[in-house]
Structures are given as C-alpha cells and as structure tokens.
Design an enzyme around this catalytic site. Structure first.
Site, PDB file in Angstrom:
ATOM      1  N   HIS A 178      -4.588  -3.396   4.602  1.00  0.00           N
ATOM      2  CA  HIS A 178      -4.748  -4.755   5.115  1.00  0.00           C
ATOM      3  C   HIS A 178      -3.491  -5.075   5.918  1.00  0.00           C
ATOM      4  CE1 HIS A 178      -7.589  -5.431   1.502  1.00  0.00           C
ATOM      5  NE2 HIS A 178      -8.298  -5.156   2.591  1.00  0.00           N
ATOM      6  N   GLU A 181      -0.574  -7.291   4.711  1.00  0.00           N
ATOM      7  CA  GLU A 181       0.092  -6.949   3.452  1.00  0.00           C
ATOM      8  C   GLU A 181       1.173  -5.932   3.796  1.00  0.00           C
ATOM      9  OE1 GLU A 181      -3.096  -5.894   0.781  1.00  0.00           O
ATOM     10  OE2 GLU A 181      -4.095  -7.820   1.125  1.00  0.00           O
ATOM     11  N   HIS A 285      -1.123  -2.361  -1.732  1.00  0.00           N
ATOM     12  CA  HIS A 285      -1.588  -3.654  -1.230  1.00  0.00           C
ATOM     13  C   HIS A 285      -0.556  -4.731  -1.563  1.00  0.00           C
ATOM     14  CE1 HIS A 285      -5.950  -2.574  -0.428  1.00  0.00           C
ATOM     15  NE2 HIS A 285      -5.506  -1.505  -1.083  1.00  0.00           N
ATOM     16  N   GLU A 389      -0.960  -3.195  -6.267  1.00  0.00           N
ATOM     17  CA  GLU A 389      -0.597  -4.483  -5.663  1.00  0.00           C
ATOM     18  C   GLU A 389       0.888  -4.696  -5.939  1.00  0.00           C
ATOM     19  OE1 GLU A 389      -2.648  -6.531  -4.009  1.00  0.00           O
ATOM     20  OE2 GLU A 389      -4.658  -5.771  -4.492  1.00  0.00           O
TER      21      GLU A 389
END
Length: 551
Positions: A178, A181, A285, A389
């Site tokens: 993404h 990010e 991410h 993440e």
C-alpha cells in the site's frame, strides 16, 4: 549445462548453530555428497529473475570469474568510480581480509543511508550504489514494472547473491504494497544496509547470509508512494496503485472468486513466487501494530453467498479462519511480535481500535478480506507468509524513522532465521537423480508443497513427531516418519522407486490423489455468487471500504 545431483546430503556449515538429523530412506547406499559446486545461476529462464534492459544491466555469465551487474546510472558516485562497461572480478578481489566483499574500486566510498523517505529515483540510486559496493553480497534485479513503468526492485542479500545455494532456503520481504504505508519501505532499505555492513563483524548475520538467500522488495507499489503525503497517519491517498486497485485484494483467493482485474504489480509478484520456491515471507504494512497470520478469508463467506444480507453479516463476523499449520503460523507471528520493541504488549494504536493479545491475530478474525497476498503464497505455493503491521502511523514524519527502525530491527532478523526450523531435504530416484516437482504433504496438514528442480524441499514445523507423504508421477508413493526437535532442522533424504505401469493409456505410472488443499496453481473452489444490488449492495460495499483502510 544441466546439473545432475548424485545423492546429495546437505549439512549446514555452522554445526554449532544447527544440527541436521539425517533419516536415511535407503539402507543400500550411504548418503554423502558435497554441495559446494552445485548451484543454479539466476537468470530469466531459470529462476525468473528479470533484469532491466541491457543498456542498464547485464546478467552474470556462466564463467569461472564473477561478473557483477554494471549500471549506467550511479548517481553521486565519484567520477573515478563510475563504470561504462561491465567489469570482471577474480576470486582474489574478494579474499578474506579487512575489505571482505567490498568492490576494491568502492572501498573508500561512503554510501550513507539516511533516515529519510526515499522516492523512487533516490531508492533506485541507493540500491545501485549498494550492489556496486558489495558485489559479492548483493544482487539487484527487477521482477517487472508498475503501471507507470517504475521497476519493482528486489535486492538479494546473501553470501551467494547470484546463485541458488543447494539445500539452503530462499526467503523474502515485501514492503509498501500500500503506497501510503511508507515505514515498511524505509526499514527494508535499512535492513539491507544493516546486513551488508555487519556481515564481517556480527557472527549471527554472517551465519544468516551464509545459509540463506534473502530477497528484499522495498516497494511493491512505487506509484502509490509517489502520490502519498508525509505526515498522513490515516486515509487512503496513495494506498492504491495508479489504476485505483488495492494490490492486497488483487490475488486469487481460495475461499471466494476474485473478479478484480489483475494488475501488473500483482502479476509480477505471482510470476516471481512461481519461479523461486520461497520458504518464508513477510509482507510489511502500516496503520496498526500486529503480526497477522492466515487465513485472511473465511469459508463462511461462501455459505450465504447468494443472499446480500447474509453475506454482509457472515463476512464481518470476525470468526477465526485457521490453517492446517495454525501452530506454525502463530509461532511465526509471535517470533516477530516478541522480538519487536512494543508489538507483543498488545496495546491498540487508538482507543477505538482493536487490541491484540501478545501482538498477533488471525487475519480473518481481525477482518476478512478477499484476494490477500499471504493466503495466496501459502495455498498456491506452500510459502508461509505473515502480514506484519509495523507502525501505528502509516506515513509518519521522517524524524520518527530511526525509532521505527530500532523497534523492528531485531524482529526482522529473527523472523528470517525461522526458515531454518523444521524439516528439509531431498527427493531422489534410485539412480541418485533429483525428482523435480514431487508433491509432499505432512500428514493431517493438507496444504502441500513441492520439490525444486534439484529435488529440494523445506517445511517449517514445531518440535514433534510427523509423517511425511511423498508422491510423484511415475513413482511409488512413500510415507516417512520423522522427528523435529527445537531449533534444529531435520534432514531427510528420500528415495522413490519407479512404479509399474498400471494403465499405459493413462500416460503416467501414478498420480497422487487430490486433497482439499494442495500446492497450486489450482482453481479454488467456490459457489456461484449472485450479483448484489440495491441497498444491501450499498451497505456491503460501504463496509468493505471501511475495512479496506486497514493493512
């Protein structure tokens, strides 16, 4: 020239770190071969490594000397260090000493990686400078291009960057899927720098690079990054590729038909993992602090697929969707979270967000999604991928980047080492030739994996007793019992015997039975999904947009 392997047994060179437990499959022959000279050159036809056009780079040739990739754009390198033609290196250029692995031309050049955001041209320049300075530890290649023509760069960091090391695993990290990010992009650049600069001084890093080939893609979505805004912790600007597609919703899905048009970035990644058999993978991410493991989707979404209302409530029911290797995935996720400075504390980034016990979660339990990359890696190719993440803020100010690097540094390194846990080995025929594309499966774990062209296989497993099932066209199927002990990989050498032809019209001696899961590619089962319309479609699409703001 085709390499023929005769009864190869791989033993790690660092026996103090890992003990290979050899289970012989044949009592007639001793299994003892050296792996020193057995290698596979990285090239387009072999491992599907696609280099940029010849004006920019040239691939290594199969010669007795090392030829490094020459680059036409070397940025700020001093003029006396710039090359216009491909250079040749002899082994004496890389002998042990104070400048081990440094190109003699570049040993006095300081290539400093600052803690700042690197846009595409800056990132490309740094990667080229690094591979120029460390030609025996790095190899730079592109697996394809983004919609707008930007290279999807991958840096191999290894003691054997241009060659597959027989019996040693390939692993990968993918960042910035993404575009907004952005922390993942920068900490992967920092990881490259840390690995190459510590190879001579840190014995653990040296062991890791001597026994692993680490492929690092800092940015899978370079187009999205270029339109993202520094300081934006939330929102979706830059999240998608330049055609408006979420790349982490763009892969084939096991549980549900994914009708989204394939994008160049995801097609390149699919081809990449089809050609190189990765054992372990991390997808980085931002926007949360958690290690999320498969499955990302759930079979529940298929139960009421014909009803818009039922589909809406079952899709977002937060029910765990567990793989047959759930114990391993939880262990991998915990390896990262407990090695991270803060993740295992399970503190939510915002009061309105979910908190995660010990910093891990099942993907579907957090929120289900269709077309995720980690499920595709696992089901289609047996590669165990975890979604990491790594920052609460998606695109924090650059002055915070040193903190994010320090928080994630040890976790990134320890996660890679998990590729050496479990079982690995080789499958041969009775003549000692490797059996390519043999299908293997751990009994009661129905996601399988296959051997490479060298007959190699790997599977990450926790300590315990297991039974391995082996099938291959033209051979009698086999089962083998083995034991895995903590932190010590078990080595299996397996001999398959040719089967008698049962039906010559079939064209094969034997075909393994199909299971619910298998190593792909395959057409995932799904039920026909009725087109949704009206208010229920609007509500469902609205919820999808809400959940899409996460990783």
């Amino acid at each position: 020239m085709k390499t023929v392997i005769k009864r190869l047994v791989f033993l790690t060179t660092q026996t103090t770190c890992f003990l290979a437990i050899v289970a012989h499959s044949s009592n007639n022959q001793a299994d003892s071969y050296s792996q020193a000279q057995l290698s596979s050159k990285i090239n387009v036809a072999d491992d599907s490594v696609v280099f940029p056009d010849d004006a920019i780079t040239r691939t290594i040739q199969n010669t007795t000397q090392i030829k490094r990739i020459s680059t036409s754009d070397q940025g700020d390198l001093p003029n006396q260090y710039q090359e216009s033609q491909q250079r040749h290196y002899s082994e004496s250029d890389f002998v042990n000493g104070g400048n081990l692995n440094l190109d003699p031309q570049f040993k006095d050049v300081d290539i400093k990686l600052e803690h700042k955001y690197h846009h595409f041209d800056q990132m490309t320049q740094y990667l080229r400078q690094t591979t120029a300075r460390y030609p025996s530890l790095t190899a730079l290649y592109s697996i394809g291009k983004s919609v707008k023509g930007r290279d999807l760069w991958v840096m191999v960091v290894s003691a054997s960057p241009y060659e597959h090391m027989i019996g040693k695993p390939d692993v990968k990290y993918i960042g910035n899927i993404h575009g907004n990010e952005a922390v993942s992009r920068e900490i992967l650049l920092q990881l490259i720098n840390y690995l190459v600069t510590n190879y001579n001084t840190d014995q653990y890093i040296k062991w890791l690079l001597d026994n692993t080939r680490i492929h690092i893609m800092p940015s899978m979505n370079p187009d999205g990054f270029e339109v993202s805004k520094e300081g934006a912790c939330d929102g979706a600007q830059g999240r998608y590729n330049s055609q408006g597609y979420d790349l982490n919703r763009n892969f084939p899905d096991y549980f549900k038909q994914n009708n989204k048009r394939p994008q160049p970035e995801t097609e390149a990644v699919k081809e990449w993992i089809k050609k190189i058999q990765f054992v372990l993978s991390g997808s980085l991410h931002g926007g949360a602090l958690v290690a999320s493991y498969p499955f990302d989707n759930s079979p529940n979404s298929r139960v009421c697929a014909s009803s818009a209302l039922c589909a809406m409530f079952t899709t977002y029911s937060h029910t765990p969707s567990l793989t047959p290797d759930d114990d391993v995935f939880k262990h991998l996720a915990l390896t990262y979270s407990t090695s991270h400075a803060k993740m295992s504390k399970g503190v939510s980034c915002q009061s309105s967000q979910t908190s995660f016990r010990r910093g891990i979660t099942n993907g579907a339990e957090w929120y289900p999604l269709t077309g995720g990359m980690q499920d595709y890696n696992y089901v289609w190719y047996g590669c165990m991928e975890v979604t990491l993440e790594v920052s609460c803020c998606k695109y924090p100010p650059a002055y915070e980047l040193p903190k994010y690097w320090e928080d994630n540094k040890m976790a990134l390194i320890k996660f890679i080492a998990e590729a050496h846990r479990g079982v690995h080995g080789f499958v041969f025929d009775v003549a000692g030739n490797p059996v390519e594309k043999a299908s293997l499966k751990i009994k009661s774990r129905d996601v399988g994996f296959q051997t490479t062209k060298f007959g190699e296989f790997w599977r990450i497993l926790l300590p315990g007793m297991y039974k391995l099932e082996i099938y291959a066209d033209g051979f009698v199927p086999r089962e083998m019992d083995f034991i895995v002990v903590d932190e010590h990989p078990t080595l299996l050498n397996i001999t398959l015997h040719a089967a008698k032809v049962s039906n010559r019209k079939e064209g094969f001696y034997y075909r393994p039975p199909n299971s619910g899961f298998s190593r792909g590619p395959f057409v995932p089962p799904h039920q026909p999904v009725a087109q949704e319309s009206g208010i229920f479609s609007s509500i469902t699409n609205g919820l999808s947009n809400v959940f899409n703001y996460f990783g």
